[in-house]
Design an enzyme around this catalytic site. Sequence first.
Site, PDB file in Angstrom:
ATOM      1  N   SER A 115       0.833  -1.272  -0.112  1.00 31.53           N
ATOM      2  CA  SER A 115       0.114   0.108  -0.006  1.00 31.53           C
ATOM      3  C   SER A 115       0.891   1.357   0.129  1.00 31.53           C
ATOM      4  O   SER A 115       1.667   1.342   0.903  1.00 31.53           O
ATOM      5  CB  SER A 115      -0.931   0.085   1.206  1.00 31.53           C
ATOM      6  OG  SER A 115      -1.424   1.363   1.457  1.00 31.53           O
ATOM      7  N   GLY A 150       1.192  -2.388   4.038  1.00 32.81           N
ATOM      8  CA  GLY A 150       1.896  -0.926   3.953  1.00 32.81           C
ATOM      9  C   GLY A 150       2.841  -0.540   4.736  1.00 32.81           C
ATOM     10  O   GLY A 150       4.099  -0.956   4.511  1.00 32.81           O
ATOM     11  N   SER A 151       2.753  -0.386   6.304  1.00 28.40           N
ATOM     12  CA  SER A 151       3.644  -0.146   7.183  1.00 28.40           C
ATOM     13  C   SER A 151       4.647  -1.408   7.193  1.00 28.40           C
ATOM     14  O   SER A 151       5.843  -1.243   7.409  1.00 28.40           O
ATOM     15  CB  SER A 151       3.391   0.229   8.484  1.00 28.40           C
ATOM     16  OG  SER A 151       1.889  -0.464   8.656  1.00 28.40           O
ATOM     17  N   GLY A 209      -2.821   3.952   7.987  1.00 33.29           N
ATOM     18  CA  GLY A 209      -1.835   2.694   8.112  1.00 33.29           C
ATOM     19  C   GLY A 209      -1.430   2.509   9.529  1.00 33.29           C
ATOM     20  O   GLY A 209      -1.481   3.377  10.401  1.00 33.29           O
ATOM     21  N   GLY A 210      -0.844   1.576   9.548  1.00 35.90           N
ATOM     22  CA  GLY A 210      -0.136   1.166  10.927  1.00 35.90           C
ATOM     23  C   GLY A 210      -0.755   0.766  11.954  1.00 35.90           C
ATOM     24  O   GLY A 210      -0.709   0.717  13.193  1.00 35.90           O
ATOM     25  N   GLY A 215      -8.632   4.220   7.112  1.00 29.73           N
ATOM     26  CA  GLY A 215      -8.254   5.648   7.507  1.00 29.73           C
ATOM     27  C   GLY A 215      -7.073   5.880   7.720  1.00 29.73           C
ATOM     28  O   GLY A 215      -6.586   7.092   7.221  1.00 29.73           O
ATOM     29  N   HIS A 275      -8.603   1.899  -3.890  1.00 32.39           N
ATOM     30  CA  HIS A 275      -9.395   1.377  -2.802  1.00 32.39           C
ATOM     31  C   HIS A 275      -9.967   2.747  -2.343  1.00 32.39           C
ATOM     32  O   HIS A 275      -9.560   3.499  -1.810  1.00 32.39           O
ATOM     33  CB  HIS A 275      -8.818   0.858  -1.755  1.00 32.39           C
ATOM     34  CG  HIS A 275      -9.266   0.437  -0.259  1.00 32.39           C
ATOM     35  ND1 HIS A 275      -8.817   0.279   0.654  1.00 32.39           N
ATOM     36  CD2 HIS A 275     -10.834   0.468  -0.187  1.00 32.39           C
ATOM     37  CE1 HIS A 275      -9.546   0.192   1.806  1.00 32.39           C
ATOM     38  NE2 HIS A 275     -11.021   0.341   1.222  1.00 32.39           N
ATOM     39  N   GLY A 294      -3.074  -4.193   8.737  1.00 33.71           N
ATOM     40  CA  GLY A 294      -2.180  -4.837   9.878  1.00 33.71           C
ATOM     41  C   GLY A 294      -1.322  -6.110   9.298  1.00 33.71           C
ATOM     42  O   GLY A 294      -1.064  -6.813  10.170  1.00 33.71           O
ATOM     43  N   ASP A 342      -6.726  -6.381   3.974  1.00 32.10           N
ATOM     44  CA  ASP A 342      -6.087  -4.886   4.016  1.00 32.10           C
ATOM     45  C   ASP A 342      -6.184  -4.650   5.666  1.00 32.10           C
ATOM     46  O   ASP A 342      -7.292  -4.364   6.006  1.00 32.10           O
ATOM     47  CB  ASP A 342      -6.517  -3.935   2.987  1.00 32.10           C
ATOM     48  CG  ASP A 342      -6.079  -2.775   3.219  1.00 32.10           C
ATOM     49  OD1 ASP A 342      -6.413  -1.734   2.442  1.00 32.10           O
ATOM     50  OD2 ASP A 342      -5.109  -2.537   3.958  1.00 32.10           O
ATOM     51  N   ASP A 374      -4.645   3.787  -1.600  1.00 28.57           N
ATOM     52  CA  ASP A 374      -5.812   4.157  -0.606  1.00 28.57           C
ATOM     53  C   ASP A 374      -6.367   5.728  -1.047  1.00 28.57           C
ATOM     54  O   ASP A 374      -5.557   6.554  -0.756  1.00 28.57           O
ATOM     55  CB  ASP A 374      -5.217   3.835   1.019  1.00 28.57           C
ATOM     56  CG  ASP A 374      -5.043   2.639   1.029  1.00 28.57           C
ATOM     57  OD1 ASP A 374      -3.916   2.346   1.587  1.00 28.57           O
ATOM     58  OD2 ASP A 374      -6.021   1.628   0.907  1.00 28.57           O
TER      59      ASP A 374
HETATM   60  C1  DX5 Z   1      -6.641   1.713   5.812  1.00 25.89           C
HETATM   61  C2  DX5 Z   1      -5.484   1.675   4.941  1.00 25.89           C
HETATM   62  C3  DX5 Z   1      -4.383   0.703   5.318  1.00 25.89           C
HETATM   63  C4  DX5 Z   1      -3.314   0.436   4.394  1.00 25.89           C
HETATM   64  C5  DX5 Z   1      -2.415  -0.523   4.968  1.00 25.89           C
HETATM   65  O1  DX5 Z   1      -7.299   2.438   5.674  1.00 25.89           O
HETATM   66  O2  DX5 Z   1      -6.181   0.753   3.931  1.00 25.89           O
HETATM   67  O3  DX5 Z   1      -4.791  -0.345   5.662  1.00 25.89           O
HETATM   68  O4  DX5 Z   1      -3.600   0.045   3.044  1.00 25.89           O
HETATM   69  O5  DX5 Z   1      -1.766  -0.007   5.977  1.00 25.89           O
HETATM   70  P1  DX5 Z   1      -0.935  -1.076   6.981  1.00 25.89           P
HETATM   71  O6  DX5 Z   1      -0.618  -2.150   6.261  1.00 25.89           O
HETATM   72  O7  DX5 Z   1       0.094  -0.118   7.634  1.00 25.89           O
HETATM   73  O8  DX5 Z   1      -1.938  -1.443   8.228  1.00 25.89           O
END
Ligand code: DX5
Length: 227
Positions: free
Chosen positions: A14, A202-203, A149-150, A147, A71, A182, A180, A41
């Site tokens: 992401s 993502g993170s 990441g992380g 909303g 997304h 965590g 998607d 996103d």
């Molecule tokens: C939430 C985003 C996150 C992102 C991934 O709105 O959609 O889920 O894509 O973020 P991580 O992998 O850091 O949870």
Amino acid sequence: MMTAARKIIEVVPSLLAADLGRLDSELERVRAAGVTWVSVDVMDGHFVPNLSFGPDFVRLVKSKGLTVDSHLMVANPETVAPWFVDAGADYVTVHDEACRDARAALRDIRRRGGKAGLAVKPKTPADSLVALVGEYDLALVMTVEPGFGGAQYLSYVEPKIAAVRRAIDAAGADCWLQVDGGINEKTAAAAAGAGADSLVAGSAVFRAKDPEAAVTAIRQAALGVRR
Ligand code: DX5
């Protein structure tokens, strides 16, 4: 006609977590791990309390030669989705919670030449994803409140992932089951074990010391639990 359940796992970084000031090198690092598909996103400040990317960013990412899923975490997906199809997004994913008529929204994306995705937040039941199998090319089951990441992976969503997996397999539908939120080496195994075959991270990827190794570890962890 039954189609074989997907045999591969796609790790989909992401870009929300990427260093956009070094986008080319961030993409090169994940490409080195075999990534060909990234997630953008899109947040409008209404459906989720954050603002992020528009269609021009999708155009830029598409110019790098990657598969892009957009997304849409937006309050008016029927209006916004065509903008992202026109920008060249391969998959355009709308939220069931925001659609006036999810079936119509999915059909419109396909009619315009895009692949259609349908997403649900952690607390939203899988009813639409089960009822609309065949109307989408990608089902997205969120394992965090959307909303940011992380956030921490919400394992209570796993029975829903499994229910959508059963519905897709029973219908012999050719579509991705994406998770998607965590996703890391540990949670990837749990999500894949529940039936996911596309994992957005993502993170865990872009905050890692070695994003290439992180992608490979996530993929291996998921493949290790394939049923
Ligand atoms: C939430 C985003 C996150 C992102 C991934 O709105 O959609 O889920 O894509 O973020 P991580 O992998 O850091 O949870």
